[in-house]
Scaffold this motif. Structure first.
Motif, mmCIF file in Angstrom:
data_model
loop_
_atom_site.group_PDB
_atom_site.id
_atom_site.type_symbol
_atom_site.label_atom_id
_atom_site.label_comp_id
_atom_site.label_asym_id
_atom_site.label_seq_id
_atom_site.Cartn_x
_atom_site.Cartn_y
_atom_site.Cartn_z
ATOM 1 N N LEU A 73 12.630 60.590 19.106
ATOM 2 C CA LEU A 73 11.177 60.592 19.255
ATOM 3 C C LEU A 73 10.740 59.490 20.219
ATOM 4 O O LEU A 73 11.274 58.374 20.187
ATOM 5 C CB LEU A 73 10.491 60.375 17.914
ATOM 6 C CG LEU A 73 10.413 61.574 16.999
ATOM 7 C CD1 LEU A 73 9.757 61.182 15.675
ATOM 8 C CD2 LEU A 73 9.632 62.701 17.649
ATOM 9 N N ALA A 74 9.766 59.811 21.042
ATOM 10 C CA ALA A 74 9.200 58.826 21.965
ATOM 11 C C ALA A 74 8.185 57.970 21.216
ATOM 12 O O ALA A 74 7.411 58.476 20.408
ATOM 13 C CB ALA A 74 8.521 59.532 23.135
ATOM 14 N N THR A 75 8.210 56.677 21.484
ATOM 15 C CA THR A 75 7.255 55.758 20.857
ATOM 16 C C THR A 75 6.485 54.937 21.884
ATOM 17 O O THR A 75 5.541 54.252 21.536
ATOM 18 C CB THR A 75 7.988 54.780 19.913
ATOM 19 O OG1 THR A 75 8.965 54.062 20.665
ATOM 20 C CG2 THR A 75 8.643 55.514 18.763
ATOM 21 N N GLN A 76 6.905 55.002 23.151
ATOM 22 C CA GLN A 76 6.289 54.203 24.208
ATOM 23 C C GLN A 76 5.800 55.096 25.338
ATOM 24 O O GLN A 76 6.489 56.022 25.742
ATOM 25 C CB GLN A 76 7.315 53.218 24.800
ATOM 26 C CG GLN A 76 8.038 52.373 23.797
ATOM 27 C CD GLN A 76 7.194 51.245 23.272
ATOM 28 O OE1 GLN A 76 6.392 50.672 24.008
ATOM 29 N NE2 GLN A 76 7.350 50.934 22.011
ATOM 30 N N ARG A 77 4.613 54.794 25.848
ATOM 31 C CA ARG A 77 4.090 55.473 27.039
ATOM 32 C C ARG A 77 4.546 54.647 28.234
ATOM 33 O O ARG A 77 4.205 53.474 28.352
ATOM 34 C CB ARG A 77 2.566 55.538 26.973
ATOM 35 C CG ARG A 77 1.929 56.212 28.160
ATOM 36 C CD ARG A 77 0.405 56.243 27.970
ATOM 37 N NE ARG A 77 -0.247 56.923 29.048
ATOM 38 C CZ ARG A 77 -0.757 56.309 30.123
ATOM 39 N NH1 ARG A 77 -0.690 55.003 30.230
ATOM 40 N NH2 ARG A 77 -1.332 57.011 31.073
ATOM 41 N N ASP A 78 5.345 55.253 29.113
ATOM 42 C CA ASP A 78 5.969 54.522 30.212
ATOM 43 C C ASP A 78 5.559 55.108 31.552
ATOM 44 O O ASP A 78 5.444 56.323 31.695
ATOM 45 C CB ASP A 78 7.494 54.616 30.064
ATOM 46 C CG ASP A 78 8.215 53.970 31.217
ATOM 47 O OD1 ASP A 78 8.154 52.732 31.317
ATOM 48 O OD2 ASP A 78 8.831 54.696 32.010
#
Length: 124
Positions: A73-78
């Motif tokens: 799962l993605a947790t950071q907006r990059d």
């Protein structure tokens, strides 16, 4: 009150002893930090939170893990192309990353920034 012992100038290659506590000799003053005039304005607050929620709703998985065949799962907006390197704060320049992938990418970008800052350094 005791005075601190003199220390060498922190500029690479300079060994002049500094007694004023600034860390730099008169020949190598610390440059004042300031953003470049063309720096991209960062989005903050509720607008950023809405953009994060939208990104994770569209694609909840880490983009880098997906490329390597993992499911996380993605947790950071990059930002794909960092704002510091001229990237835009637009939907086509963002991806979701998990914390370990984001930390690794950030470390690489920081190293590039240091190389850019010291790339034209000449002793003199």
């Amino acid at each position: 009150m005791p005075i601190a012992a003199p220390r060498p100038c922190t500029h690479p290659g300079c060994g002049v002893l500094v007694r004023d506590g600034s860390g730099r000799c008169a020949k190598h003053p610390k440059p004042q930090w300031s953003k470049p005039a063309n720096a991209t304005k960062r989005i903050t607050g509720r607008k950023l939170q809405a953009m994060r929620a939208d990104l994770f709703a569209r694609d909840p998985l880490c983009a880098e893990c997906k490329r390597q065949g993992r499911v996380t799962l993605a947790t950071q907006r990059d930002h794909i192309k960092p704002l510091a390197e001229g990237g835009a704060d637009t939907d086509d320049n963002v991806q979701g990353l998990c914390a370990p992938c984001h930390d690794a990418k950030s470390k690489t970008e920081a190293a590039r920034g240091v190389r850019r800052a010291w790339g034209n350094y000449r002793e003199g």
